[in-house]
Motif scaffolding. Structure first.
Motif, PDB file in Angstrom:
ATOM      1  N   MET A   1       6.732  -5.187  23.009  1.00 12.68           N
ATOM      2  CA  MET A   1       6.594  -6.380  22.218  1.00 12.68           C
ATOM      3  C   MET A   1       6.803  -6.076  20.740  1.00 12.68           C
ATOM      4  N   ASP A   2       6.296  -4.932  20.266  1.00 15.84           N
ATOM      5  CA  ASP A   2       6.446  -4.594  18.851  1.00 15.84           C
ATOM      6  C   ASP A   2       7.909  -4.528  18.452  1.00 15.84           C
ATOM      7  N   PHE A   3       8.759  -3.995  19.335  1.00 14.22           N
ATOM      8  CA  PHE A   3      10.189  -3.886  19.049  1.00 14.22           C
ATOM      9  C   PHE A   3      10.803  -5.266  18.865  1.00 14.22           C
ATOM     10  N   VAL A   4      10.451  -6.202  19.727  1.00 17.82           N
ATOM     11  CA  VAL A   4      11.024  -7.544  19.662  1.00 17.82           C
ATOM     12  C   VAL A   4      10.577  -8.270  18.393  1.00 17.82           C
ATOM     13  N   LEU A   5       9.381  -7.963  17.919  1.00 18.37           N
ATOM     14  CA  LEU A   5       8.878  -8.622  16.710  1.00 18.37           C
ATOM     15  C   LEU A   5       9.637  -8.185  15.460  1.00 18.37           C
ATOM     16  N   SER A   6      10.327  -7.067  15.536  1.00 16.71           N
ATOM     17  CA  SER A   6      11.063  -6.601  14.351  1.00 16.71           C
ATOM     18  C   SER A   6      12.313  -5.828  14.772  1.00 16.71           C
ATOM     19  N   TYR A   7      13.286  -6.549  15.306  1.00 21.50           N
ATOM     20  CA  TYR A   7      14.558  -5.925  15.641  1.00 21.50           C
ATOM     21  C   TYR A   7      15.126  -5.241  14.397  1.00 21.50           C
ATOM     22  N   PRO A   8      15.823  -4.120  14.567  1.00 21.69           N
ATOM     23  CA  PRO A   8      16.209  -3.331  13.401  1.00 21.69           C
ATOM     24  C   PRO A   8      17.473  -3.758  12.639  1.00 21.69           C
ATOM     25  N   PRO A  33      -1.807  -6.964  22.053  1.00 22.14           N
ATOM     26  CA  PRO A  33      -2.776  -6.650  20.990  1.00 22.14           C
ATOM     27  C   PRO A  33      -2.189  -6.888  19.593  1.00 22.14           C
ATOM     28  N   THR A  34      -0.918  -6.593  19.419  1.00 20.35           N
ATOM     29  CA  THR A  34      -0.282  -6.808  18.115  1.00 20.35           C
ATOM     30  C   THR A  34      -0.286  -8.280  17.755  1.00 20.35           C
ATOM     31  N   MET A  35       0.141  -9.119  18.683  1.00 25.11           N
ATOM     32  CA  MET A  35       0.237 -10.552  18.401  1.00 25.11           C
ATOM     33  C   MET A  35      -1.132 -11.208  18.292  1.00 25.11           C
ATOM     34  N   ARG A  36      -2.103 -10.677  19.006  1.00 27.75           N
ATOM     35  CA  ARG A  36      -3.449 -11.245  18.981  1.00 27.75           C
ATOM     36  C   ARG A  36      -4.031 -11.215  17.566  1.00 27.75           C
ATOM     37  N   ASN A  37      -3.621 -10.235  16.777  1.00 27.25           N
ATOM     38  CA  ASN A  37      -4.166 -10.062  15.429  1.00 27.25           C
ATOM     39  C   ASN A  37      -3.361 -10.790  14.349  1.00 27.25           C
ATOM     40  N   ILE A  38      -2.409 -11.612  14.746  1.00 31.32           N
ATOM     41  CA  ILE A  38      -1.586 -12.345  13.777  1.00 31.32           C
ATOM     42  C   ILE A  38      -2.108 -13.775  13.667  1.00 31.32           C
ATOM     43  N   SER A  39      -2.352 -14.196  12.444  1.00 32.76           N
ATOM     44  CA  SER A  39      -2.912 -15.539  12.219  1.00 32.76           C
ATOM     45  C   SER A  39      -1.844 -16.612  12.414  1.00 32.76           C
ATOM     46  N   PRO A  40      -2.264 -17.828  12.748  1.00 30.97           N
ATOM     47  CA  PRO A  40      -1.318 -18.942  12.856  1.00 30.97           C
ATOM     48  C   PRO A  40      -0.548 -19.184  11.556  1.00 30.97           C
TER      49      PRO A  40
END
Length: 166
Positions: A1-8, A33-40
């Protein structure tokens, strides 16, 4: 998921693809877990900034360039981006109506005969053509020589079932 959130690479295709998990943040956050900590608020900012970034690539003909400094539209990338932008709009995010309409007009006027099945599906989706989407999926599934793995075939059959279920 982390990779998809910031393609290079930052091309239009990756920028558009990278927007998908943000669009569906509320559905994906429980599993990441990464996305859970991101605010709306951060989700909205990323979506707004990315939509603006994509539309800065819009050419005079309405299509999107492949790179930020492209001087001509790329049909395939424009098709992919339009599908993602339409999803963002459908999920309630602000997408500039006139810019999206110009992009869709570009696509609807283009010769799309050489586009991949996925691009044809996206194009039919932006037109709201459920019959067109079903046709593209059926043709792809019927091809005996198609290089579809089991997961791709199952995904296409699932989408087809959603389109045919009232």
């Amino acid at each position: 998921m982390d990779f998809v959130l910031s393609y290079p690479y930052g091309c239009t295709e990756q920028t558009s693809s990278g927007l998908l998990p943000w669009i569906f943040h509320s559905r994906l956050a429980p599993f990441s877990p990464t996305m859970r900590n991101i605010s709306p608020q951060e989700v909205n900012k990323v979506i707004t900034d990315t939509v603006e970034k994509l539309f800065r690539r819009q050419q005079e003909d309405g299509g999107l360039g492949y790179w930020s400094d492209s001087r001509e539209s790329c049909l395939w990338a424009s098709t992919h981006a339009a599908c993602v932008l339409k999803l963002a709009q459908e999920q309630g995010y602000e997408v500039p109506v006139e810019k999206l309409e110009n992009l869709l007009q570009y696509l609807w006027k283009a010769d799309t005969s050489e586009l991949s099945a996925m691009a044809q599906f996206c194009l039919a989706r932006t037109r709201g053509e459920s019959e067109g989407m079903k046709s593209v999926l059926r043709k792809s599934l019927e091809k005996k020589d198609a290089c579809l793995d089991r997961e791709s075939r199952a995904g296409m059959q699932f989408i087809l079932s959603l389109l045919t279920t009232p």
